[in-house]
Design a protein around this motif. Sequence first.
Motif, PDB file in Angstrom:
ATOM      1  N   THR A   1       0.855  -1.175   0.000  1.00 45.67           N
ATOM      2  CA  THR A   1       0.000   0.000   0.000  1.00 45.67           C
ATOM      3  C   THR A   1       0.897   1.233   0.000  1.00 45.67           C
ATOM      4  O   THR A   1       2.060   1.167   0.406  1.00 45.67           O
ATOM      5  N   TRP A   2       0.342   2.364  -0.452  1.00 42.60           N
ATOM      6  CA  TRP A   2       1.141   3.583  -0.597  1.00 42.60           C
ATOM      7  C   TRP A   2       0.714   4.632   0.418  1.00 42.60           C
ATOM      8  O   TRP A   2      -0.477   4.851   0.644  1.00 42.60           O
ATOM      9  N   VAL A   3       1.719   5.274   1.015  1.00 42.60           N
ATOM     10  CA  VAL A   3       1.513   6.288   2.044  1.00 42.60           C
ATOM     11  C   VAL A   3       2.255   7.557   1.629  1.00 42.60           C
ATOM     12  O   VAL A   3       3.436   7.507   1.288  1.00 42.60           O
ATOM     13  N   LYS A   4       1.564   8.707   1.662  1.00 47.78           N
ATOM     14  CA  LYS A   4       2.208   9.987   1.342  1.00 47.78           C
ATOM     15  C   LYS A   4       2.737  10.621   2.617  1.00 47.78           C
ATOM     16  O   LYS A   4       2.099  10.584   3.661  1.00 47.78           O
ATOM     17  N   ASN A   5       3.927  11.219   2.497  1.00 41.89           N
ATOM     18  CA  ASN A   5       4.531  11.889   3.641  1.00 41.89           C
ATOM     19  C   ASN A   5       5.383  13.049   3.140  1.00 41.89           C
ATOM     20  O   ASN A   5       6.076  12.925   2.130  1.00 41.89           O
ATOM     21  N   ASP A   6       5.346  14.174   3.844  1.00 42.62           N
ATOM     22  CA  ASP A   6       6.174  15.316   3.470  1.00 42.62           C
ATOM     23  C   ASP A   6       7.647  14.942   3.499  1.00 42.62           C
ATOM     24  O   ASP A   6       8.100  14.172   4.364  1.00 42.62           O
ATOM     25  N   TRP A   7       8.393  15.537   2.573  1.00 38.16           N
ATOM     26  CA  TRP A   7       9.804  15.185   2.414  1.00 38.16           C
ATOM     27  C   TRP A   7      10.629  15.424   3.675  1.00 38.16           C
ATOM     28  O   TRP A   7      11.472  14.608   4.042  1.00 38.16           O
ATOM     29  N   ASP A   8      10.386  16.547   4.359  1.00 35.16           N
ATOM     30  CA  ASP A   8      11.276  16.914   5.456  1.00 35.16           C
ATOM     31  C   ASP A   8      11.176  15.985   6.668  1.00 35.16           C
ATOM     32  O   ASP A   8      12.045  16.009   7.539  1.00 35.16           O
ATOM     33  N   SER A   9      10.151  15.132   6.721  1.00 39.81           N
ATOM     34  CA  SER A   9      10.052  14.167   7.817  1.00 39.81           C
ATOM     35  C   SER A   9       9.986  12.733   7.307  1.00 39.81           C
ATOM     36  O   SER A   9       9.581  11.821   8.041  1.00 39.81           O
ATOM     37  N   ILE A  10      10.397  12.523   6.074  1.00 42.74           N
ATOM     38  CA  ILE A  10      10.191  11.206   5.465  1.00 42.74           C
ATOM     39  C   ILE A  10      11.095  10.132   6.072  1.00 42.74           C
ATOM     40  O   ILE A  10      10.688   8.986   6.244  1.00 42.74           O
ATOM     41  N   ILE A  11      12.330  10.488   6.446  1.00 43.10           N
ATOM     42  CA  ILE A  11      13.211   9.510   7.096  1.00 43.10           C
ATOM     43  C   ILE A  11      12.799   9.267   8.546  1.00 43.10           C
ATOM     44  O   ILE A  11      12.686   8.109   8.964  1.00 43.10           O
ATOM     45  N   PRO A  12      12.567  10.310   9.351  1.00 42.06           N
ATOM     46  CA  PRO A  12      12.113  10.047  10.728  1.00 42.06           C
ATOM     47  C   PRO A  12      10.857   9.184  10.812  1.00 42.06           C
ATOM     48  O   PRO A  12      10.745   8.324  11.698  1.00 42.06           O
ATOM     49  N   ASN A  13       9.924   9.367   9.893  1.00 44.15           N
ATOM     50  CA  ASN A  13       8.696   8.568   9.943  1.00 44.15           C
ATOM     51  C   ASN A  13       8.910   7.135   9.471  1.00 44.15           C
ATOM     52  O   ASN A  13       8.147   6.241   9.848  1.00 44.15           O
ATOM     53  N   LEU A  14       9.916   6.898   8.652  1.00 46.07           N
ATOM     54  CA  LEU A  14      10.296   5.519   8.340  1.00 46.07           C
ATOM     55  C   LEU A  14      10.875   4.853   9.581  1.00 46.07           C
ATOM     56  O   LEU A  14      10.470   3.744   9.952  1.00 46.07           O
ATOM     57  N   VAL A  15      11.811   5.533  10.236  1.00 43.64           N
ATOM     58  CA  VAL A  15      12.443   4.992  11.435  1.00 43.64           C
ATOM     59  C   VAL A  15      11.407   4.738  12.530  1.00 43.64           C
ATOM     60  O   VAL A  15      11.515   3.770  13.291  1.00 43.64           O
ATOM     61  N   SER A  16      10.375   5.580  12.581  1.00 43.10           N
ATOM     62  CA  SER A  16       9.316   5.429  13.583  1.00 43.10           C
ATOM     63  C   SER A  16       8.261   4.395  13.188  1.00 43.10           C
ATOM     64  O   SER A  16       7.249   4.249  13.880  1.00 43.10           O
ATOM     65  N   SER A  17       8.479   3.714  12.063  1.00 44.25           N
ATOM     66  CA  SER A  17       7.597   2.628  11.602  1.00 44.25           C
ATOM     67  C   SER A  17       6.218   3.099  11.154  1.00 44.25           C
ATOM     68  O   SER A  17       5.252   2.341  11.213  1.00 44.25           O
ATOM     69  N   ASN A  18       6.126   4.333  10.668  1.00 43.15           N
ATOM     70  CA  ASN A  18       4.853   4.788  10.095  1.00 43.15           C
ATOM     71  C   ASN A  18       4.649   4.236   8.688  1.00 43.15           C
ATOM     72  O   ASN A  18       3.539   4.309   8.155  1.00 43.15           O
ATOM     73  N   TYR A  19       5.685   3.719   8.085  1.00 46.66           N
ATOM     74  CA  TYR A  19       5.641   2.937   6.853  1.00 46.66           C
ATOM     75  C   TYR A  19       6.926   2.134   6.805  1.00 46.66           C
ATOM     76  O   TYR A  19       7.780   2.232   7.711  1.00 46.66           O
ATOM     77  N   ASP A  20       7.093   1.302   5.763  1.00 48.86           N
ATOM     78  CA  ASP A  20       8.174   0.311   5.756  1.00 48.86           C
ATOM     79  C   ASP A  20       9.280   0.593   4.742  1.00 48.86           C
ATOM     80  O   ASP A  20      10.361   0.012   4.847  1.00 48.86           O
ATOM     81  N   THR A  21       8.995   1.412   3.753  1.00 45.53           N
ATOM     82  CA  THR A  21      10.011   1.757   2.752  1.00 45.53           C
ATOM     83  C   THR A  21       9.876   3.229   2.395  1.00 45.53           C
ATOM     84  O   THR A  21       8.853   3.856   2.671  1.00 45.53           O
ATOM     85  N   ILE A  22      10.913   3.751   1.773  1.00 44.76           N
ATOM     86  CA  ILE A  22      10.844   5.067   1.134  1.00 44.76           C
ATOM     87  C   ILE A  22      11.154   4.877  -0.342  1.00 44.76           C
ATOM     88  O   ILE A  22      12.195   4.336  -0.702  1.00 44.76           O
TER      89      ILE A  22
END
Length: 245
Positions: free
Chosen positions: A65-86
């Motif tokens: 499934t696809w999740v949209k996230n703003d660029w400036d927090s895209i790595i922190p939200n990956l690390v926080s497990s809000n999604y699984d890949t970038i």
Amino acid sequence: MKKLMLAVATLTLATTGAMAQDTVRMGTEGAYPPYNFVNDSTGEVDGFERDLGDELCARAELSCTWVKNDWDSIIPNLVSSNYDTIMAGMNINEERKEVIDFTQPYTPAMPSAYVALAADADIEGGVVAAQTSTIQAGHVAESGATLLEYATPDETVAAVRNGEADAVFADKDYLVPLVEQSGGELVWVDGFDTVPLGEGIGMGLRQSDAELKEKFDTAITSMKEDGSLNELIKKWFGEEAMLFE
């Protein structure tokens, strides 16, 4: 009783982990065409990385499934497990590898470029716009120019158009259609229309997800070997795009 409850909890966690392994949340910005953008007619994520990501998931036998996230927090939200890949046009570099892991590149090392209102714009002593937390912003910061960082790529180009910046520095593939559609307003800066930068674009993953990384690496390799990855690059970036040999 406590031992039984612990056993049930352990089993539940193991089952949940197995299910998470089969359903992968693909994080993207949705604002960086042709890599990724939101299709106006469907409201869904579209672009090169959507096509590629869906095919990689199919080959790896994963439901995605696809999740949209703003660029400036895209790595922190990956690390926080809000999604699984970038999958968001993210260049592989050493600084990012200290925080997350990457698959092998799914594009060659695509060049960056400077665009301005005049071909002789001062990119070494002037003001240059770049999207925050990109390799282009890092490059400008070390170049001697004054760096203006913006949250979105659209804002970097707007800064040039409204006179806040002398030039914008970004992935050339992002800038090409903007230059072509500007009617001569936007031009390449002389001698800086192709600037090699980065190691290529890859899929970002948490450092703990080695098994998932292996699955996607295997799928990327299979697409390189059968030529389908090059065909997808040509579909989205044109016949003159850099391809894998």
